[in-house]
Design an enzyme around this catalytic site. Structure first.
Site, PDB file in Angstrom:
ATOM      1  N   ASP A 106      42.873 -31.200 -64.719  1.00  0.00           N
ATOM      2  CA  ASP A 106      41.539 -30.873 -64.197  1.00  0.00           C
ATOM      3  C   ASP A 106      40.716 -29.880 -65.032  1.00  0.00           C
ATOM      4  O   ASP A 106      40.092 -28.970 -64.476  1.00  0.00           O
ATOM      5  CB  ASP A 106      41.654 -30.327 -62.761  1.00  0.00           C
ATOM      6  N   ASP A 110      39.848 -34.446 -61.188  1.00  0.00           N
ATOM      7  CA  ASP A 110      39.498 -34.364 -59.773  1.00  0.00           C
ATOM      8  C   ASP A 110      38.238 -35.216 -59.602  1.00  0.00           C
ATOM      9  O   ASP A 110      37.265 -35.052 -60.368  1.00  0.00           O
ATOM     10  CB  ASP A 110      39.228 -32.882 -59.443  1.00  0.00           C
ATOM     11  N   HIS A 159      35.916 -36.875 -56.628  1.00  0.00           N
ATOM     12  CA  HIS A 159      35.657 -37.040 -55.193  1.00  0.00           C
ATOM     13  C   HIS A 159      34.394 -37.845 -54.901  1.00  0.00           C
ATOM     14  O   HIS A 159      33.353 -37.632 -55.546  1.00  0.00           O
ATOM     15  CB  HIS A 159      35.474 -35.671 -54.534  1.00  0.00           C
ATOM     16  N   HIS A 172      33.302 -36.531 -49.355  1.00  0.00           N
ATOM     17  CA  HIS A 172      34.710 -36.096 -49.302  1.00  0.00           C
ATOM     18  C   HIS A 172      34.946 -35.024 -48.243  1.00  0.00           C
ATOM     19  O   HIS A 172      34.155 -34.085 -48.103  1.00  0.00           O
ATOM     20  CB  HIS A 172      35.153 -35.567 -50.671  1.00  0.00           C
ATOM     21  N   HIS A 192      32.267 -30.259 -55.273  1.00  0.00           N
ATOM     22  CA  HIS A 192      32.666 -30.181 -56.690  1.00  0.00           C
ATOM     23  C   HIS A 192      33.204 -31.532 -57.153  1.00  0.00           C
ATOM     24  O   HIS A 192      33.672 -32.340 -56.356  1.00  0.00           O
ATOM     25  CB  HIS A 192      33.753 -29.111 -56.879  1.00  0.00           C
ATOM     26  N   LYS A 228      42.080 -38.437 -59.175  1.00  0.00           N
ATOM     27  CA  LYS A 228      42.690 -38.154 -57.867  1.00  0.00           C
ATOM     28  C   LYS A 228      41.660 -37.534 -56.941  1.00  0.00           C
ATOM     29  O   LYS A 228      40.664 -36.979 -57.400  1.00  0.00           O
ATOM     30  CB  LYS A 228      43.892 -37.228 -58.029  1.00  0.00           C
ATOM     31  N   CYS A 286      45.974 -27.173 -58.067  1.00  0.00           N
ATOM     32  CA  CYS A 286      46.395 -28.476 -58.605  1.00  0.00           C
ATOM     33  C   CYS A 286      47.584 -28.380 -59.551  1.00  0.00           C
ATOM     34  O   CYS A 286      48.452 -29.259 -59.542  1.00  0.00           O
ATOM     35  CB  CYS A 286      45.205 -29.193 -59.219  1.00  0.00           C
TER      36      CYS A 286
HETATM   37  C1  VGL Z   1      41.322 -28.045 -57.328  1.00  0.00           C
HETATM   38  C2  VGL Z   1      40.511 -27.146 -55.405  1.00  0.00           C
HETATM   39  C3  VGL Z   1      39.896 -28.331 -55.082  1.00  0.00           C
HETATM   40  C4  VGL Z   1      42.122 -27.847 -58.574  1.00  0.00           C
HETATM   41  C5  VGL Z   1      40.727 -29.246 -57.025  1.00  0.00           C
HETATM   42  O1  VGL Z   1      41.938 -28.609 -59.551  1.00  0.00           O
HETATM   43  O2  VGL Z   1      42.956 -26.907 -58.597  1.00  0.00           O
HETATM   44  N1  VGL Z   1      41.226 -27.007 -56.511  1.00  0.00           N
HETATM   45  N2  VGL Z   1      40.001 -29.386 -55.898  1.00  0.00           N
HETATM   46 ZN    ZN Z   2      38.844 -31.128 -55.523  1.00  0.00          ZN
END
Ligand code: VGL
Ligand code: ZN
Length: 201
Positions: free
Chosen positions: A10, A48, A50, A54, A83, A108, A153
């Site tokens: 990510d 990430d 979404h 979401h 995000h 994901k 993550c």
């Molecule tokens: C993440 C919060 C929400 C991450 C992703 O990549 O750690 N944290 N979505």
């Molecule tokens: Zn996320």
């Protein structure tokens, strides 16, 4: 390192300074991560990703504030600022991250009703992303993980991988954390309890 994969979690604009869910110094790991890439035969990037509706976005819940908790059918879920919306600039990889040599880009968090911190299972800890099968079919036994955020993550990906029987090393100086209500200390303890090695590379 033929049976070892580098898993780059990510490293996206929204998790870097100026992004919607900025992780402090998130951009400062990019050069270290780039420098590591050539040492691995298998390179996987996660993203990430979404949909706009979401369920982890606070603004999809009337009256809710970011960083609050809600109860989902699969357990408690942190509500985040909107995000990494699919196709947005915030969801794009940091512009300096080497992406051309990635073998696989795994997205994901694409189901509206469930979040997915881990690269292996969604937040019900049950629905697979397919990454286990991909790595096993390629003969990968060891994983080195880097990226954002160490306490979300990266943590859940590392712990799930260890539970699946991979040998897992997380390179701490090639990660940065959100550190929400003690989440970093909890993540480190959880990783240690599952045999994940946390080292400086
Ligand atoms: C993440 C919060 C929400 C991450 C992703 O990549 O750690 N944290 N979505
Ligand atoms: Zn996320």
């Amino acid at each position: 390192m033929a049976n070892t994969a580098l898993i780059i979690i990510d490293i996206q604009n929204d998790f870097c300074p100026g992004g919607a869910l900025a992780v402090g110094e998130g951009d400062q790991i990019v050069s270290a991560v780039n420098a590591m890439q050539a040492d691995f035969d298998v390179r996987v990037l996660t993203q990430d990703w979404h949909p706009s509706g979401h369920s982890s976005f606070a603004d999809n819940h009337a009256g809710a504030e970011p960083y609050g908790l809600i109860e989902m059918p699969y357990g408690p879920q942190v509500l985040w600022p909107r995000h990494c919306v699919q196709g947005s600039e915030g969801a794009a990889f940091h512009r300096d991250l080497i992406t051309d040599t990635a073998d696989l880009i795994l997205r994901k968090g694409f189901r509206a009703e469930i979040d997915s911190y881990s690269a292996f299972f969604e937040n019900d800890h049950e629905t697979p992303t397919g990454l286990k099968g991909y790595l096993r079919e390629r003969g990968v036994e060891e994983l080195v993980m880097v990226g954002l955020a160490l306490d979300f993550c990266v943590r859940f990906s590392a712990v799930d991988a260890a539970k699946l029987g991979f040998k897992v090393t997380v390179i701490e100086n090639a990660c940065r954390a959100i550190d929400l209500d003690g989440s970093l200390a909890e993540a480190k303890a959880d990783m240690a309890n599952h045999g994940v090695e946390l080292i400086n590379g």
